[in-house]
Scaffold this active site. Structure first.
Site, short mmCIF file in Angstrom:
data_model
loop_
_atom_site.label_atom_id
_atom_site.label_comp_id
_atom_site.label_asym_id
_atom_site.label_seq_id
_atom_site.Cartn_x
_atom_site.Cartn_y
_atom_site.Cartn_z
N GLU A 1 0.95 5.61 0.50
CA GLU A 1 0.31 6.89 0.82
C GLU A 1 0.97 7.95 -0.04
O GLU A 1 2.20 7.90 -0.27
CB GLU A 1 0.46 7.22 2.31
N ASP B 1 0.85 -1.18 0.00
CA ASP B 1 0.00 0.00 0.00
C ASP B 1 0.89 1.23 0.00
O ASP B 1 1.99 1.22 0.58
CB ASP B 1 -0.91 0.02 1.23
N HIS C 1 -5.31 4.43 6.86
CA HIS C 1 -4.62 5.28 5.90
C HIS C 1 -3.14 5.44 6.23
O HIS C 1 -2.54 6.48 5.91
CB HIS C 1 -5.29 6.64 5.78
N ASP D 1 -2.46 -0.60 6.59
CA ASP D 1 -3.44 -0.96 5.56
C ASP D 1 -3.00 -2.21 4.80
O ASP D 1 -3.83 -3.03 4.40
CB ASP D 1 -3.63 0.20 4.59
#
Length: 589
Positions: free
Chosen positions: A41, A39, A180, A185
Site C-alpha cells: 500500500e 502486496d 486494500h 490482499d
C-alpha cells in the site's frame, strides 16, 4: 515482522500426487517452487513522488503457507485523505511504524530465493526497486510472476469480466476478500495464484519454466498463421483481418504495417480475444496510407463502417448522445441522438444517456430552466409542478414568468454550454460543500461526477468546435527521413493527405493537394462533418511538436472563459482517486 503460519491449501494435493518425477521431466516442478506473494500500500502511484505505507507478503510452497510478513511503514509524510479512505491507513496508524530503511532488509531476506508474485506486479516491483535504489541495496533479482498476465492467458472474458483482484478472488471462491490492506490482499492473491496454476495445469504446464513461457508463448494457431504477414509492406496504413468468407474480423493501423501485423503471430500478443481472432482469420488485407494521421483516420472510418466483432472501440460512432437546448418559446434541456439543422444549442457528444442526464442535472442546478416535457407557448397555461414551490422553476406554464425573463435563463444555459461553465461549476461546487458539511459524502460524490460529466463534455465540445468551424486548414509536420507530411482539414474532417518531398517547393504541392482534397460541406451541430474521434485525432496531431500551420481559412480559437480551465481541476481530483484505485489490474481483453 514475520508471522509464522501453517495455513495450507487443499487444492494442491491433487497436483503433488500427480507429479511422479521422471527423467523426461525438465525444469523445477511447481510443487517445489517457493513463491512469495506480496502486496504494497502506498501514498500514490509514483515511486518517485510517493512512498510505501504497508507491506504484506505470504510465503508458500506446494500449497502450504510457510510464513507471512506484515508491517506498516512510516512514509515520512502525510497520507492523502483519499488514500486513507481507500485503504483505511491513517497518519495516526503509521506514526509509530518503522521507516522503509528499517523494514527493507527484513523484507529482502524474507523474499530471498523465491519467485515473487503480485497482482499487477509492475506497480509493486517499481516501488521495491525505488526503495532499494534510495537506500543502497541492489534491486531484487527474483523471478516475477504477475497474476494479471496469467489470468489473461488462462481465463476468457466470458468467465471473468476483468482482471481485478476482487473479481478473480470471487471467481476462485477465495475465503479472503481483498480490502486494500497489504496482507489481506496478499492472502487473496495466494488463492488466486493457486486457482490460476490449477487452470494452467490443463494446458500441461507443470514446471516453473513452463509457466513463465506459457504466459508469453504464441499459440499453435499463431504459429501456423505467420505467413499471413508475408505480403504486407513496410509502410503506414491500415490492416484488416478477414475470415474465409471475407468478413472483417479486426481492423488496426500502424506506421509500419508489416512489423505490426507480424507481432500478432508472436509471443508478445497475449490477449485471449485477439488470439481467438487469429485462429479464425484466413487473410490480412492492407491499405497503404500517405501518412500516419491518414492511417489513424481511415482506421476509425473503417471500424465505424464494418463494425468488426473483435474491435472494442469506435464501432458505433452513430450512437453518440447529445444534450439539446430546444428551440421553442420556453426552451428546455432534452437528450437526443440526432443533430438537426435548427436553432437549438447542443452539448456533446456523450457516450451514454446517463452521462447526458448527469450533465443536465448539473446545468439545472445553476439555471432554473423548466424540466417538464410538454410544449409551452406564450398563451399556454398549465398547473405548475413542485419545482416551482421549491424555487427551482419560475413556472412559465402558469404565466408567472414572462417570455423575456425566461429567455434570460435560456441564454445563461446557452452560454454555460458553449462559452463559460463557471456558473455551473460554482453552483454544483457550493452544493457539494453543503453536503460535505452535513457529512452526506455519498451524495456529494454523485454531484462531483455530474459536474465532471458536464465540464469535461463542455471542454471537449468547445475544443472540437474550434476546429469544426474552420472551412479549411492546411498544416504540415516533419516527415520521417526528410520532407513534410501535409494535411488538409475541412470542418474538422481530414480531406487530404500527402508527403512533400525533401527540397520540393511547397506552394504548387499545397495547391495541388487542396484542389484534389475531398469536398466537405458544413452541417448542423458542433461536430457535423466527421466523428468526434476523427476530429480529436486531427487535433492531437495539430498540437504535436513540429506541426506548422500553412493556411487557415477563418479563426481557430477557444473561449477565453471556457470549460477547459475547470476541467483541469476536475482531472486533478480524479487522478488522485485513480492512483488509489488503479492497482487491481486492467480488464481482460
Amino acid at each position: 515482522m514475520v508471522i509464522p503460519s501453517c495455513r495450507s491449501v487443499s487444492l494442491w494435493s491433487w497436483f503433488v500426487e500427480a507429479v511422479q518425477g521422471t527423467l523426461d521431466e525438465l525444469g523445477t516442478q511447481l510443487s517445489e517452487v517457493t513463491f512469495v506473494v506480496f502486496d504494497l500500500e502506498t501514498t500514490g502511484g509514483s515511486p518517485a513522488e510517493d512512498a510505501i505505507t504497508e507491506i504484506g507478503a505470504v510465503k508458500v510452497r506446494a500449497g502450504e503457507v510457510l510464513g507471512e510478513f506484515s508491517t506498516l511503514v512510516d512514509p515520512g509524510g502525510p497520507i492523502p485523505p483519499f488514500i486513507s479512505v481507500l485503504t483505511g491507513i491513517t497518519d495516526a496508524m503509521v506514526v509509530a511504524a518503522p521507516r522503509i530503511e528499517a523494514v527493507l532488509p527484513s523484507f529482502l531476506e524474507f523474499i530471498r530465493g523465491s519467485v515473487l508474485v503480485a497482482h499487477n506486479a509492475s506497480f509493486d516491483t517499481r516501488f521495491v526497486k525505488a526503495a532499494c535504489a534510495a537506500h543502497g541495496y541492489p534491486p531484487p533479482a527474483n523471478p516475477v510472476l504477475d497474476t494479471v498476465d496469467l489470468a489473461r492467458r488462462v481465463l476468457t472474458r466470458d468467465e471473468t469480466p476483468n482482471a481485478k483482484l476482487a473479481t478473480l478472488a470471487r471467481f476462485f471462491r477465495s475465503p479472503v476478500e481483498p480490502c486494500h490492506r497489504a496482507l489481506q490482499d496478499a492472502r487473496a492473491t495466494v488463492d488466486v495464484l493457486h486457482g490460476l496454476i490449477e487452470r494452467a495445469g490443463s494446458f500441461q504446464v507443470h514446471t516453473l519454466e513452463e509457466l513463465k513461457s506459457f504466459v508469453r508463448a504464441p499459440t499453435p494457431e499463431q504459429q501456423r498463421k505467420r505467413h499471413l504477414a508475408d505480403s504486407v509492406p513496410h509502410a503506414p496504413g491500415v490492416y484488416l483481418f478477414e475470415d474465409e468468407r471475407g468478413e472483417v474480423l479486426y481492423i488496426g493501423k500502424s506506421t509500419n504495417l508489416r512489423n505490426r501485423v507480424r507481432s500478432y503471430f508472436t509471443a508478445s500478443e497475449t490477449r485471449p480475444r485477439i488470439r481467438e481472432m487469429i485462429g479464425i482469420a484466413e487473410r490480412v488485407r492492407h491499405i497503404v496510407c500517405a501518412t500516419a494521421l491518414e492511417a489513424e483516420v481511415r482506421e476509425l472510418r473503417l471500424i465505424g463502417g464494418a463494425k468488426p466483432r473483435y474491435n472494442r472501440r469506435s464501432r458505433f460512432p452513430e450512437k453518440m448522445v447529445w444534450l439539446k437546448l430546444t428551440d421553442e418559446p420556453f426552451p428546455r434541456l432534452s437528450i437526443v441522438r440526432e443533430l438537426k439543422d435548427d436553432a437549438a444549442t447542443y452539448l456533446g457528444p456523450f457516450t451514454s444517456a446517463r452521462q447526458a442526464d448527469d450533465a443536465r442535472i448539473a446545468l439545472h442546478e445553476a439555471v432554473p430552466l423548466r424540466q417538464c416535457t410538454q410544449a409551452l407557448g406564450p398563451r399556454t397555461r398549465r398547473a405548475a409542478c413542485v419545482l416551482h414551490e421549491m424555487g427551482r422553476c419560475g413556472a412559465p406554464c402558469e404565466g408567472r414568468e414572462s417570455p423575456e425573463d425566461y429567455a434570460a435563463h435560456a441564454e445563461a444555459a446557452r452560454r454555460a454550454m458553449t462559452l463559460d461553465a463557471t456558473p455551473v461549476f460554482a453552483a454544483v461546487a457550493a452544493r457539494m460543500e453543503r453536503l460535505s458539511v452535513e457529512q452526506r459524502y455519498e451524495e456529494a460524490s454523485v454531484d462531483r461526477d455530474r459536474l465532471a460529466s458536464f465540464v469535461r463534455t463542455a471542454a471537449r465540445m468547445q475544443r472540437l468546435s474550434a476546429l469544426t468551424r474552420i472551412p479549411q486548414l492546411v498544416a504540415a509536420s516533419p516527415a520521417f527521413g526528410g520532407g513534410w507530411d501535409v494535411h488538409v482539414v475541412r470542418y474538422g474532417r481530414l480531406a487530404g493527405a500527402g508527403v512533400l518531398a525533401k527540397g520540393a517547393h511547397p506552394t504548387p504541392f499545397v495547391a495541388s493537394l487542396t484542389a484534389s482534397a475531398e469536398v466537405v460541406l458544413p452541417g448542423p451541430g458542433p461536430v457535423h462533418a466527421a466523428s468526434a474521434e476523427e476530429t480529436e485525432c486531427i487535433l492531437r496531431w495539430l498540437e504535436s511538436p513540429g506541426v506548422r500551420l500553412v493556411e487557415v481559412d477563418g479563426e481557430w480559437s477557444l473561449p477565453a472563459r471556457g470549460a477547459a480551465r475547470h476541467k483541469a481541476r476536475i482531472d486533478l481530483a480524479y487522478r488522485h482517486l485513480d492512483q488509489g484505485r488503479g492497482r487491481e489490474g486492467r480488464p481482460l481483453r
